[in-house]
Design an enzyme around this catalytic site. Structure first.
Site, PDB file in Angstrom:
ATOM      1  N   LYS A   1      40.680 -37.137 -45.289  1.00  0.00           N
ATOM      2  CA  LYS A   1      39.729 -38.048 -45.931  1.00  0.00           C
ATOM      3  C   LYS A   1      38.984 -39.023 -44.959  1.00  0.00           C
ATOM      4  CE  LYS A   1      42.225 -37.519 -50.472  1.00  0.00           C
ATOM      5  NZ  LYS A   1      43.037 -38.243 -51.354  1.00  0.00           N
TER       6      LYS A   1
ATOM      7  N   ASP B   1      27.150 -26.510 -34.006  1.00  0.00           N
ATOM      8  CA  ASP B   1      27.063 -26.710 -35.526  1.00  0.00           C
ATOM      9  C   ASP B   1      26.037 -27.865 -35.837  1.00  0.00           C
ATOM     10  OD1 ASP B   1      28.274 -26.283 -37.815  1.00  0.00           O
ATOM     11  OD2 ASP B   1      29.565 -27.857 -38.280  1.00  0.00           O
TER      12      ASP B   1
END
Length: 427
Positions: free
Chosen positions: A92, A213
């Site tokens: 998170k 990425d």
């Protein structure tokens, strides 16, 4: 600790497909000692470094602050659920407020706003990707790379602390219908050029860093739409000793990974150029690289769009209609042709990122000269504008951007991690 006012919950995403499952080990202590020269009581000097080295710099040692876990608990109000910005593969991410009188970062009254990424004990990214972020972002300083401010390594707790990006991710601005203003042609060029400079810096550095990425959700925007590349968990040092590539496990995001990498595991510096070409296509068309809601021939938009990119008349059929014809056609055609070069199947046929930067700068000048005379184009038929892809869940978001960029209140972003399929090796 000051109180942050007017801080609504915001969406983030660490969307990337992972297959690693690193666990805590003795490497924690080794890693901690290897960067023991970092600051423990003062802020990073990354702002001053960027001013002194506008073209970027590789630091001799990571210039990061070591935060205590108790300090981050206080900043995030004990990691309260209402401070969650979102959730990604690492864990998170929380919005935090630090009391720092000397900081030049984004401020709310009463403190410095930061994003705190906290490792989930069940995360598949784990220590290896956490170390990668610290090693790369801690040692690289460039205006178009997101700032990693520091980290926390305490007992079993792993956290990363970043600057807070006010405009969120490029993905939000391209694909959130009705929730954000469409990006103008000028702003799209500015973002593309900034992101290209960031990649060019990585590729021309001493280690020839391969980002691996590159996608719209990993391009974050500050208040002036300056682009910054984020999330270095998959970054790798490039080939050395005369080698053309490195061989590695195939990991990345479907639709953005270069075909030679997916097919062989051979990772070239110019594999990043392919990913840049995919994002540039998304910026030109307003269409996601992959979308199963489109007609079957358009599921993979790279394959569908290629025949349209070299012809001025055909190009107008796929340009993002939200631009409302407010772009110079000559500049758009040159941007499309650059996109096509970046998407070449063979790495050797793609331009370097340094060439990409130069071309985009030339297109920007062309835009200024052509703005009055070439801004209008002939009307084109309406085309299918799909929603989010079926079966893909929430569109991918990057770890630091705001929830109010198109995701409803209380939404959560969950990440699914996969290794890209590896074809059989040929002996």
């Amino acid at each position: 600790m000051g109180i942050c006012l007017g801080t609504s919950k915001n969406a983030i995403d660490g969307s990337r497909y992972f297959g690693s499952d690193s666990k805590f080990s003795s490497s924690e202590s080794k890693f901690s000692s290897s960067i023991s020269g970092n600051n423990t009581g003062k802020s990073s000097d990354s702002d001053s470094v960027e001013e002194a080295f506008p073209n970027g710099q590789i630091l001799e040692s990571p210039n990061l602050r070591i935060f205590s876990f108790s300090e981050l608990k206080s900043a995030t109000k004990n990691f309260r659920p209402e401070n969650v910005l979102g959730e990604g593969g690492f864990g998170k991410v929380y919005k935090g407020c630090l009391e720092e009188k000397s900081s030049n970062l984004s401020r709310s009254r009463g403190g410095t706003v930061v994003a705190v990424k906290k490792l989930n004990s069940e995360s598949m990214q784990g220590l290896q990707e956490w170390q990668s972020e610290v090693n790369f972002l801690g040692s690289l300083s460039h205006p178009n790379l997101v700032k990693l401010l520091g980290y926390c390594l305490e007992d079993m707790e792993l956290l990363l602390i970043y600057e807070y990006m006010l405009k969120g991710s490029l993905e939000n601005h391209l694909f959130r219908r009705g929730s954000v203003e469409p990006l103008s042609w000028d702003i799209r060029l500015k973002i593309a050029t900034g992101a290209a400079r960031g990649l060019a810096f990585l590729h021309t550095s001493e280690k020839k860093v391969i980002y691996r990425d590159f996608k719209a959700s990993n391009i974050l925007l500050d208040s002036n739409y300056n682009a910054k590349i984020s999330d270095f968990g998959l970054a790798k040092n490039g080939p050395s000793g005369g080698d053309s590539h490195v061989t590695t496990r195939v990991m990345g995001t479907y639709g953005y990974a270069a075909p030679e990498y997916v097919a062989t595991g051979h990772l070239y510096v110019k594999s990043d150029v392919y990913g840049f070409g995919v994002v540039l296509l998304e910026m030109l068309t307003g269409e996601r690289a992959l979308d199963s809601n489109r007609p079957s021939s358009q599921h993979n938009y790279v394959d569908y769009a290629k025949p349209y990119l070299s012809n001025r008349r055909r190009l107008t059929r796929i340009i993002d209609p939200r631009l409302d014809n407010n772009y110079p056609t000559k500049a758009a055609l040159e941007a499309a042709r650059l996109t096509l070069r970046c998407l070449a199947l063979e790495p050797k046929n793609r331009p370097s990122m340094k060439e990409v930067v130069k071309t985009l700068e030339d297109i920007t000048v062309m835009k200024v000269k052509s703005k009055d005379s070439n801004s209008a184009v002939s009307p084109r038929p309406a085309r299918h504008r799909p929603g989010p892809p079926v079966g893909h869940g929430h569109p991918h978001r990057s770890p630091l951007h705001q929830r109010n960029e198109g995701v409803g209140p209380g939404a959560r972003v969950h990440d699914h991690h996969h290794v890209l399929p590896q074809p059989p090796r040929v002996r």
